[in-house]
Design a protein around this motif. Structure first.
Motif, short mmCIF file in Angstrom:
data_model
loop_
_atom_site.label_atom_id
_atom_site.label_comp_id
_atom_site.label_asym_id
_atom_site.label_seq_id
_atom_site.Cartn_x
_atom_site.Cartn_y
_atom_site.Cartn_z
N THR A 1 40.77 40.68 45.84
CA THR A 1 39.71 40.29 46.77
C THR A 1 39.37 41.47 47.67
O THR A 1 40.26 42.04 48.31
N TYR B 1 35.36 38.95 44.61
CA TYR B 1 36.54 38.60 43.85
C TYR B 1 36.44 39.20 42.44
O TYR B 1 35.41 39.07 41.78
N ASN C 1 44.38 39.80 39.80
CA ASN C 1 43.18 39.41 40.55
C ASN C 1 43.14 40.17 41.88
O ASN C 1 44.19 40.59 42.39
#
Lengths: 111, 115
Positions: free
Chosen positions: A20, A73, A18
């Motif tokens: 950001t 995101y 993941n």
């Protein structure tokens, strides 16, 4: 004109991770957009998000207009997510439709 | 939304020549914008094209180098004149389908290489 700062400038991830991405801007805005530029140079609209939160599949974005920042995101990243991500804004007083771009985040996703 | 057709998608040109890039929109728009993206850089606005009036150029860009036409509400051209290798860039047109701070859309870009 309005200043747009993006961070990080470069991001390298393994598939499935993941991430950001952040966009700070120096003035009130009436438009904020996130784009993905593919290897052929085309800008793909990801989000139009002058305020609030939106989600589209594995991508989501949040803009806190009062604090002058936006976040993008990317979850469960895939190799096809690689490319440059741009944040662009239009501030009050500028010609409507005219965008000011940040320098972008170069994302590389390895398999 | 808006569908924008930009031509050519890429070209390789000799220095000293000129190239005209076309931008066609599937609906009438008030403003059309032309941007330049130099290699490894962000997008910089060249000029704003209004129908029926002269284009408005940003600092550092002049009409003699980048003449723009806007003959109607769905079409515009940008010419890169007397090209040099420093003009090698991606050129993109953009529109905002409606006034009021709504979403902007881009053509697929023209990748220009000057040799």
């Amino acid at each position: 004109g309005i200043q747009v700062e993006q961070s990080p400038p470069d991001l390298i991830l393994q598939e499935g991770a993941n991430s950001t991405l952040r966009c700070n801007f120096s003035d009130s805005v009436n438009n904020l957009q996130w784009f993905h530029q593919n290897p052929w140079g085309q800008l793909i609209n990801l989000f139009y998000i002058p305020s609030g939160t939106k989600q589209n599949g594995r991508l989501s974005a949040t803009t806190v207009a009062t604090e002058r920042y936006s976040l993008l995101y990317i979850s469960s990243s895939q190799t096809t997510d690689s490319g440059v991500y741009f944040c662009a804004v239009n501030n009050r007083g500028s010609t409507l439709g005219r965008l000011y771009f940040g320098r972008g985040t170069q994302l590389t996703v390895w398999p | 939304s808006a569908v924008i057709s930009q031509k050519p998608s890429r070209d390789i040109c000799q220095r000293g020549t000129s190239l005209t890039i076309q931008c066609q929109v599937d609906s009438q728009v008030t403003m059309m914008f032309w941007y330049r993206q130099q290699p490894g850089q962000s997008l910089t606005l060249i000029a704003t094209a209004n129908q029926g009036s002269e284009a408005t150029y940003e600092s550092g860009f002049v009409i003699d180098k980048f003449p723009i036409s806007r003959p109607n509400l769905t079409f515009s051209t940008l010419t890169v004149s007397n090209m040099s290798p420093e003009d090698s860039s991606i050129y993109l047109c953009s529109v905002e389908p409606r006034t009021g701070g709504t979403e902007a859309f881009f053509g697929q870009g023209t990748r220009l290489t000057v040799v």
